[in-house]
Scaffold this active site. Structure first.
Site, PDB file in Angstrom:
ATOM      1  N   GLU A  79      -9.575  -1.859   5.753  1.00 33.86           N
ATOM      2  CA  GLU A  79     -10.474  -1.362   6.316  1.00 33.86           C
ATOM      3  C   GLU A  79     -11.494  -2.087   7.265  1.00 33.86           C
ATOM      4  OE1 GLU A  79      -8.743   0.106   8.442  1.00 33.86           O
ATOM      5  OE2 GLU A  79      -8.647   2.710   7.883  1.00 33.86           O
ATOM      6  N   ASP A  94      -8.101  -2.214  13.899  1.00 32.65           N
ATOM      7  CA  ASP A  94      -8.831  -2.528  13.489  1.00 32.65           C
ATOM      8  C   ASP A  94      -8.918  -4.073  12.998  1.00 32.65           C
ATOM      9  OD1 ASP A  94      -7.587  -1.394  11.404  1.00 32.65           O
ATOM     10  OD2 ASP A  94      -9.504   0.169  11.217  1.00 32.65           O
ATOM     11  N   HIS A 121      -7.083  -4.253  10.501  1.00 29.66           N
ATOM     12  CA  HIS A 121      -7.194  -4.441   8.686  1.00 29.66           C
ATOM     13  C   HIS A 121      -5.440  -4.755   8.532  1.00 29.66           C
ATOM     14  CE1 HIS A 121      -4.889  -0.515   9.563  1.00 29.66           C
ATOM     15  NE2 HIS A 121      -4.217  -1.056   8.511  1.00 29.66           N
ATOM     16  N   ASP A 163       0.900  -0.950  -0.001  1.00 33.60           N
ATOM     17  CA  ASP A 163      -0.233   0.356   0.113  1.00 33.60           C
ATOM     18  C   ASP A 163       0.968   1.496  -0.083  1.00 33.60           C
ATOM     19  OD1 ASP A 163       0.676  -0.519   2.695  1.00 33.60           O
ATOM     20  OD2 ASP A 163      -1.139  -0.187   3.430  1.00 33.60           O
TER      21      ASP A 163
END
Ligand code: GLP
Length: 262
Positions: free
Chosen positions: A143, A136, A138, A67
């Site tokens: 996400e 979270d 990810h 990413d």
């Protein structure tokens, strides 16, 4: 999923680097996909050390990255281009032309993301995918709510991730809200996946990833469907796994098997 629990972060990093080196010995022209964040920093440091000791060669290796922040130029100190260069690339003999990181400044996003996926396919697919884990759930920047079949695309960060990643920026306002990330579907096509998790603040989410239901609300839980995932977690991150004793037992048996004792 194979679960390896280490005493601490350093041992996790050493084991991860050893694992990668072993993979590169078996296939010197491996296609790696790399991750950023704090978690893999010492793994990269150890790889650099092993490279300097002539224990590993990157001359035939190709790399992709998961990413990049959308809107940051390659030379921005918080860009993942900059991160990879600082922590790994400039210290080893990886050919510049053999590494590809999503371009955060690209204009035609859709076309570019399609091209990124095409490049991975052209190379023959990813042999080893390195992953960290967001608080979270990810992986990459997928996400909660990301389709478990998603491909490389533009994503919007959650407030939690912006908050977590603001530690690297001067002000929270400077954290980009958009990112380019490989999808869960893209990640799941890797032949092998090495997931690294460290620290008590990841213990809750790691329990959900390994032992909870598969759900897009915890995108990393999709890894339960992959045939070849190796999780290396330190004691703190593994502290809430309900089957911890069993995972430790399996690894002990594995070691004995490797030594030819059973
Ligand atoms: C970032 C990255 C992920 C990384 C995660 C965890 O958002 N995009 O690839 O795994 O954060 O980061 P850390 O290792 O710093 O906890």
């Amino acid at each position: 999923m194979r679960v390896i629990i280490t005493k601490d972060y350093d041992e996790m990093s050493r084991k991860a680097a050893e694992f990668i080196v072993k993979e590169l010995k078996n296939k010197p022209d491996s296609i790696l996909c790399l991750a950023t964040g704090t978690t893999p920093v010492s793994t990269y440091k150890e790889l650099v050390r092993l490279y300097k000791d002539k224990k590993v060669d990157f001359s035939k290796v190709s790399t992709f990255n998961l990413d990049e922040y959308y809107g940051l130029a390659d030379d921005h100190p918080q860009s993942y281009h900059y991160f990879m260069n600082e922590h790994l690339f400039r210290h080893i003999n990886l050919k510049k032309s053999n590494s590809m990181i999503p371009d955060g400044k690209v204009k035609d996003i859709e076309k570019y993301c399609f091209h990124y996926e095409w490049e991975i396919k052209q190379k023959g697919g990813i042999d080893l995918q390195l992953l960290g884990l967001g608080r979270d759930g990810h992986v990459g920047f997928n996400e909660p709510g990301s389709s478990l079949g998603s491909r490389t695309r533009l994503k919007t960060l959650t407030e939690e991730t912006v908050e977590d990643n603001s530690r690297f920026f001067k002000k929270k306002d400077e954290v980009p809200r958009y990112v380019l990330t490989m999808g869960i579907g893209t990640i799941m096509e890797a032949k092998k996946i090495l997931l690294l998790v460290s620290g008590e603040n990841k213990a809750g989410v790691l329990q959900k990833v390994v032992e909870g239901p598969i759900t897009s609300m915890v995108p990393a839980s999709a890894l339960q469907m992959h045939r070849n995932v190796i999780l290396i977690a330190d004691e703190a991150a593994a502290s809430r796994l309900s089957r911890k004793d069993y995972y430790v037992y399996v690894e002990k048996m594995q070691e004995r098997h490797e030594k030819g004792e059973i």
